[in-house]
Design a protein around this motif. Sequence first.
Motif, short mmCIF file in Angstrom:
data_model
loop_
_atom_site.label_atom_id
_atom_site.label_comp_id
_atom_site.label_asym_id
_atom_site.label_seq_id
_atom_site.Cartn_x
_atom_site.Cartn_y
_atom_site.Cartn_z
N TYR A 26 47.85 39.69 43.14
CA TYR A 26 47.65 40.73 42.08
C TYR A 26 48.17 40.45 40.74
CZ TYR A 26 48.17 45.24 39.67
OH TYR A 26 48.26 46.20 38.74
N PHE A 27 49.55 40.18 40.84
CA PHE A 27 50.07 39.70 39.53
C PHE A 27 49.78 38.52 38.82
CE2 PHE A 27 53.25 42.70 41.45
CZ PHE A 27 53.57 43.86 40.35
N MET A 28 49.42 37.54 39.65
CA MET A 28 48.70 36.41 39.18
C MET A 28 47.39 36.60 38.35
SD MET A 28 49.62 33.53 41.95
CE MET A 28 48.24 32.20 41.32
N PHE A 29 46.68 37.32 39.04
CA PHE A 29 45.26 37.82 38.46
C PHE A 29 45.38 38.47 37.24
CE2 PHE A 29 43.24 36.68 42.57
CZ PHE A 29 42.49 35.35 42.13
N ARG A 30 46.70 39.38 37.38
CA ARG A 30 46.71 40.34 36.04
C ARG A 30 47.43 39.55 34.88
NH1 ARG A 30 51.21 44.71 36.36
NH2 ARG A 30 51.43 45.28 34.02
N ARG A 31 48.15 38.64 35.15
CA ARG A 31 48.54 37.42 34.29
C ARG A 31 47.56 36.82 33.33
NH1 ARG A 31 52.96 35.14 31.57
NH2 ARG A 31 52.68 32.88 31.46
N PHE A 32 46.77 36.35 34.16
CA PHE A 32 45.58 35.49 33.87
C PHE A 32 44.60 36.32 32.66
CE2 PHE A 32 47.33 32.46 36.86
CZ PHE A 32 47.83 31.57 35.97
#
Length: 146
Positions: A26-32
């Motif tokens: 979730y946090f990786m996709f949110r960052r990208f």
Amino acid sequence: STLLVTITREEEMWLSAGLVLLLLLYFMFRRFRRAPVSPNPFATDTSRTPAPLVCDQEARKLVLHKGFSANKVPGHLDAIVIGSGIGGLTAAAILAKSGKRVLVLEQHDQAGGCCHTFIKKGFEFDIGIHYVGELHERSLLRTLMN
């Protein structure tokens, strides 16, 4: 009717690992998904050597004393800055340096706001000095200036 579910230690470990993995994804996709960062307009040196100073007053008036007309305004502008004081010129320079098309409008015939001077009867006057107030006796600013 109560439903009782028993979870073994191994199942609890896999559920915890799955939850951690979901949070990480979730946090990786949110960052990208964020908008790309624009390049720094001040990263490259765009300074140039100054042009020779024009001392002929008539030649300066040809450039500086052109009046405003709507047909001189370019078709596509990114920003219009009203007022050519130190704040307006700074904002316009930063916007222009970042690649924006900027128009600066000034009602006076000379840019600079309170930062410019004028000459009358051979004497040069600084017009910004009248903005200094509160200089009466025993005032804090007068004490600092003295």
